[in-house]
Write a protein that holds these residues in place. Structure first.
Motif, PDB file in Angstrom:
ATOM      1  N   GLN A 196     111.706 -15.994 -14.047  1.00 41.29           N
ATOM      2  CA  GLN A 196     111.172 -15.622 -15.348  1.00 41.29           C
ATOM      3  C   GLN A 196     112.283 -15.595 -16.399  1.00 41.29           C
ATOM      4  OE1 GLN A 196     107.813 -15.023 -15.989  1.00 41.29           O
ATOM      5  NE2 GLN A 196     107.586 -15.798 -13.894  1.00 41.29           N
ATOM      6  N   TYR A 197     111.985 -16.138 -17.570  1.00 43.44           N
ATOM      7  CA  TYR A 197     112.935 -16.159 -18.689  1.00 43.44           C
ATOM      8  C   TYR A 197     112.183 -15.835 -19.971  1.00 43.44           C
ATOM      9  CZ  TYR A 197     115.618 -18.911 -15.285  1.00 43.44           C
ATOM     10  OH  TYR A 197     116.261 -19.345 -14.159  1.00 43.44           O
ATOM     11  N   VAL A 198     112.933 -15.662 -21.055  1.00 46.35           N
ATOM     12  CA  VAL A 198     112.297 -15.465 -22.351  1.00 46.35           C
ATOM     13  C   VAL A 198     112.847 -16.477 -23.350  1.00 46.35           C
ATOM     14  CG1 VAL A 198     111.833 -13.018 -22.012  1.00 46.35           C
ATOM     15  CG2 VAL A 198     113.981 -13.704 -23.082  1.00 46.35           C
ATOM     16  N   GLY A 199     111.975 -16.880 -24.244  1.00 46.94           N
ATOM     17  CA  GLY A 199     112.340 -17.720 -25.365  1.00 46.94           C
ATOM     18  C   GLY A 199     111.817 -17.079 -26.632  1.00 46.94           C
ATOM     19  N   GLY A 200     111.817 -17.840 -27.702  1.00 47.12           N
ATOM     20  CA  GLY A 200     111.293 -17.277 -28.935  1.00 47.12           C
ATOM     21  C   GLY A 200     111.538 -18.155 -30.134  1.00 47.12           C
ATOM     22  N   VAL A 201     111.266 -17.625 -31.291  1.00 49.70           N
ATOM     23  CA  VAL A 201     111.439 -18.225 -32.613  1.00 49.70           C
ATOM     24  C   VAL A 201     110.363 -19.265 -32.901  1.00 49.70           C
ATOM     25  CG1 VAL A 201     112.978 -19.434 -34.210  1.00 49.70           C
ATOM     26  CG2 VAL A 201     113.931 -17.823 -32.547  1.00 49.70           C
ATOM     27  N   PHE A 202     110.267 -20.286 -32.023  1.00 47.93           N
ATOM     28  CA  PHE A 202     109.362 -21.405 -32.298  1.00 47.93           C
ATOM     29  C   PHE A 202     108.955 -22.044 -30.979  1.00 47.93           C
ATOM     30  CE2 PHE A 202     108.070 -25.537 -34.003  1.00 47.93           C
ATOM     31  CZ  PHE A 202     107.508 -25.203 -35.220  1.00 47.93           C
ATOM     32  N   GLN A 203     107.667 -22.210 -30.773  1.00 51.34           N
ATOM     33  CA  GLN A 203     107.148 -22.824 -29.550  1.00 51.34           C
ATOM     34  C   GLN A 203     106.304 -24.049 -29.925  1.00 51.34           C
ATOM     35  OE1 GLN A 203     108.839 -19.527 -29.061  1.00 51.34           O
ATOM     36  NE2 GLN A 203     106.774 -19.044 -29.772  1.00 51.34           N
ATOM     37  N   GLU A 204     106.500 -25.137 -29.214  1.00 55.55           N
ATOM     38  CA  GLU A 204     105.637 -26.306 -29.380  1.00 55.55           C
ATOM     39  C   GLU A 204     104.671 -26.358 -28.197  1.00 55.55           C
ATOM     40  OE1 GLU A 204     107.256 -30.053 -30.455  1.00 55.55           O
ATOM     41  OE2 GLU A 204     108.627 -29.210 -31.957  1.00 55.55           O
ATOM     42  N   LEU A 205     103.410 -26.372 -28.499  1.00 55.95           N
ATOM     43  CA  LEU A 205     102.372 -26.407 -27.469  1.00 55.95           C
ATOM     44  C   LEU A 205     101.994 -27.865 -27.257  1.00 55.95           C
ATOM     45  CD1 LEU A 205     100.284 -23.407 -28.799  1.00 55.95           C
ATOM     46  CD2 LEU A 205     102.366 -23.408 -27.402  1.00 55.95           C
ATOM     47  N   VAL A 206     102.377 -28.388 -26.109  1.00 56.22           N
ATOM     48  CA  VAL A 206     102.299 -29.832 -25.902  1.00 56.22           C
ATOM     49  C   VAL A 206     101.125 -30.213 -25.008  1.00 56.22           C
ATOM     50  CG1 VAL A 206     104.789 -30.016 -26.198  1.00 56.22           C
ATOM     51  CG2 VAL A 206     103.844 -29.876 -23.891  1.00 56.22           C
ATOM     52  N   LYS A 207     100.660 -31.427 -25.249  1.00 59.38           N
ATOM     53  CA  LYS A 207      99.649 -32.043 -24.404  1.00 59.38           C
ATOM     54  C   LYS A 207     100.330 -33.158 -23.625  1.00 59.38           C
ATOM     55  CE  LYS A 207      95.289 -34.604 -24.592  1.00 59.38           C
ATOM     56  NZ  LYS A 207      94.254 -35.200 -25.494  1.00 59.38           N
ATOM     57  N   LEU A 208     100.334 -33.029 -22.310  1.00 59.36           N
ATOM     58  CA  LEU A 208     101.043 -33.992 -21.467  1.00 59.36           C
ATOM     59  C   LEU A 208     100.325 -35.339 -21.452  1.00 59.36           C
ATOM     60  CD1 LEU A 208     101.966 -31.750 -18.398  1.00 59.36           C
ATOM     61  CD2 LEU A 208     103.357 -32.271 -20.402  1.00 59.36           C
ATOM     62  N   GLU A 209     101.116 -36.403 -21.459  1.00 58.84           N
ATOM     63  CA  GLU A 209     100.583 -37.742 -21.255  1.00 58.84           C
ATOM     64  C   GLU A 209     101.150 -38.300 -19.952  1.00 58.84           C
ATOM     65  OE1 GLU A 209     100.943 -40.184 -24.765  1.00 58.84           O
ATOM     66  OE2 GLU A 209      99.381 -39.027 -25.784  1.00 58.84           O
ATOM     67  N   THR A 210     102.446 -38.631 -19.942  1.00 60.21           N
ATOM     68  CA  THR A 210     103.063 -39.123 -18.703  1.00 60.21           C
ATOM     69  C   THR A 210     104.112 -38.153 -18.163  1.00 60.21           C
ATOM     70  OG1 THR A 210     104.622 -40.405 -20.043  1.00 60.21           O
ATOM     71  CG2 THR A 210     102.659 -41.541 -19.241  1.00 60.21           C
TER      72      THR A 210
END
Length: 661
Positions: A525-539
């Protein structure tokens, strides 16, 4: 190896010069930087040059075998020149004309300043270009360290610059999207400079303005460099100047370096536990010409500033600091200044000798360093820092991310993220370079990209080819999202970035400094922050997921195989603990080993310089006030302390070792 100081003979009674030069030679100094603030003494009145005092000092320094780096001044002009034209002064963003009696208050685009400074540079070079005592030319000082100028001359030049870049006003309107807020221009003469206004300026407007101001600084360097070179002939005096370390983003130093023989910088890190926080600046400096560089101002004694933190060096810290710069690629080190100033703005600045010219505590340490450098220099001459890992340092992206705007938000993220990545690599015991967008990516196995909002077709293609040929890319949020005019791509990413990442950005989410976002990778487990990009996987494959917020389960770490290489995407700005684990695993997989085969203890810096024949010099620097035990994979020789080192050895507080197999 140049070992020197910044000296101001014009401040000193000429009868005391030899006293100073004698102390310098005793300390092992072999070079001085002089002249950057002495225009008035060289040209007391317009066209009336007086070099008698400088002639005498040049000869005296030569008698002591001390080479001189002369600085043709430009931006601290004499009063007689300022008096000739009040328009020489910078007009700041508030429309205020700056006053004389300080430094760097003059418009570097003003024709009179350009004419007079270029003439002085040429006259100096004609006089000293064949002097055996002059080794180089240092162009002015910290070019770019002044406010943006908005005077009528700069406004007119700015409009001409835009016309040259865009060709037609219609093309500019289209590129900038000036239809927004009904701000379409009819001709270039209508375009203002970005002075104080009510709301935010168009990001495209500001991006071009930053590029323009960078070009102004580069043009000043080109002007002085050509004036000097025109008089030098075939001699081997080099041309350089001092960049303003990592804190300055005003000039694209990669482009500036094209006019220099050697890149130079200033280096003023804090003392104490935070002594490495600015060290990316050294990697950046050697990246500007992919070669060793010079530090033309290195701090030494503490400054007499009330309440200043991390300011006073403990015994041994100057030695550790000096060798830190050399370990990271410096072939020349100049302390600033040699002597304390009893007058003037910088009179509280620390120095190697006191107000009366007598040695300070730091002089004794400087002398000890000089004695040891005489032994070390022949070994490391010609060596360079070699790295398998680099961090991409991109001025256009930094300009865009550091605009002052409510729509930008936290404009310190770029600097923090690039430092985070660089320092994590270094703390793990690997060398790490910086590289610009025009640099050679193929020199590295691993390329870390803190963020890269500004891209064009060529840069994306270059990244694609790098990965296909076997390189490993690590991207972060806000990479590949905008064109060179700071306008978003319709699909949120450059079309070829979608293919490179193997995913699309469907949405973004932000989080404040007190609201970290959890994610998992490799079962941890880790933490991030500030800005997250929610991605849709293709390949691409999801290698880790967010574990909190409504986007729990969205990919937080993705991996895409690209030809012989791979592309990773970290969908948030993660904590240091994640990068420690992630980079360690990645390096193990792609075959990159730490310099001494293991990560160093906390507070210990390990760096390596290498000769073309493969000979390696390993610098081990104790940045702590504690005694530390370390192990080696084999028996080595410590060139710095002139002793053999077994498989286990001790580092005293702030001790330096330079090891060779």
């Amino acid at each position: 190896m140049l070992y020197g100081a910044c000296y101001y003979p014009e401040h000193r009674d000429p009868e005391r010069w030899e006293e100073d030069l004698h102390l310098m030679r005793q300390a092992g100094l072999n070079a001085l930087r002089i002249g950057e603030f002495s225009w008035k003494r060289m040209e007391p009145a317009e066209g009336a040059f007086d070099f008698a005092w400088l002639d005498r000092f040049v000869q005296l320094a030569g008698n002591y075998s001390i080479g001189l780096v002369l600085c043709p001044p430009m931006r601290t002009i004499p009063a007689w020149l300022a008096e000739k034209d009040s328009n020489l002064m910078i007009v700041n963003e508030e429309g205020v004309s700056l006053e004389y009696a300080s430094r760097y208050t003059f418009c570097i685009n003003h024709p009179l300043l350009r004419e007079k400074s270029a003439r002085l540079a040429a006259v100096m070079a004609a006089r000293y270009g064949n002097s055996p005592h002059v080794i180089g030319w240092h162009l002015d000082n910290e070019i770019g360290d002044e406010p943006d100028c908005h005077c009528p001359g700069c406004k007119s030049q700015w409009q001409q610059w835009l016309k040259a870049k865009y060709g037609t006003i219609r093309a500019l309107n289209h590129a900038w999207g000036t239809v927004f807020w009904s701000l379409e221009f009819d001709h270039f003469g209508q375009i203002p400079t970005p002075r104080i206004t009510k709301a935010d300026y168009n990001p495209a407007f500001l991006q071009s303005w930053r590029e323009y101001r960078s070009d102004c600084n580069i043009e000043a360097v080109r002007l002085l460099a050509e004036a000097v070179r025109s008089q030098l002939g075939d001699n081997d005096q080099y041309i350089t100047t001092n960049n303003q370390m990592f804190w300055s983003k005003r000039t694209d130093y990669y482009k500036m370096a094209e006019h220099l023989d050697i890149a130079g910088t200033n280096y003023y890190p804090p003392y104490g536990d935070r002594h490495r926080v600015l060290s990316f600046g050294l990697a950046a400096s050697r990246s500007f010409k992919k070669a060793p560089f010079h530090v033309y101002e290195l701090r030494n004694e503490g400054h007499a500033i009330l309440g200043a933190a991390d300011n006073t060096p403990a015994p041994g810290e100057l030695e550790r600091l000096t060798m830190h710069t050399i370990a990271n690629g410096a072939d020349g080190v100049f302390y600033f200044p040699w002597k304390r100033f009893p007058f003037g703005s910088e009179q509280n600045h620390g120095a190697l000798t006191d107000f009366d010219g007598k040695p300070t505590r730091m002089y004794a340490e400087c002398r000890r360093i000089g004695e040891r450098l005489k032994t070390l220099a022949p070994f490391i001459a010609g060596s360079q820092v070699e790295s398998d890992i680099a961090v991409l340092y991109d001025f256009p992206s930094r300009w865009h991310m550091e605009h002052r705007s409510a729509w930008t938000g936290d404009n310190g993220v770029y600097e923090r993220q690039i430092n985070m990545l660089f320092l994590t690599v270094r703390k793990l015991g690997y060398n790490c370079d910086a590289v610009g967008r025009t640099g050679d990516f193929t020199a590295y196995k691993l390329l870390l990209i803190p963020m890269l909002p500004i891209v064009d077709d060529d840069l994306v293609a270059k990244l694609q080819h790098y990965a296909e040929a076997g390189g490993t890319l690590v991207f972060h949020p806000m990479s590949g999202i905008k064109n060179s005019d700071a306008c978003y791509f319709p699909d949120r990413l450059h079309p070829n970035m979608i293919r490179l990442l193997g995913s699309r950005t469907a949405e973004t989410a932000t989080s404040g400094p007190h609201s970290p976002v959890g994610f998992e990778w490799e079962g941890r487990q880790y933490v991030g922050g500030v800005f997250q990009e929610l991605v849709k996987l293709e390949t691409a494959l999801a290698m880790g997921s967010f574990t909190e917020q409504w986007y729990k389960g969205y990919p937080a770490v993705t991996r895409q195989w690209t030809g012989k290489g791979q592309t990773w995407f970290i969908a948030t700005y993660a904590e240091e603990a994640f990068y420690t684990d992630f980079i360690t695993k990645l390096c193990r997989e792609i075959g990159i080993s730490p310099i001494l085969s293991t990560s160093p203890p906390e507070g210990i810096e390990i760096a390596m310089r290498q000769q073309q024949d493969g000979t390696r010099y390993v610098f081990v620097l104790n940045g702590t006030a504690e005694t530390v035990q370390m192990s080696l994979p084999e028996r080595m020789t410590d060139l710095w302390n002139q002793e053999e080192v077994q498989d286990s050895f001790t580092l005293k507080p702030y001790q330096v070792r330079v090891l060779i197999e």
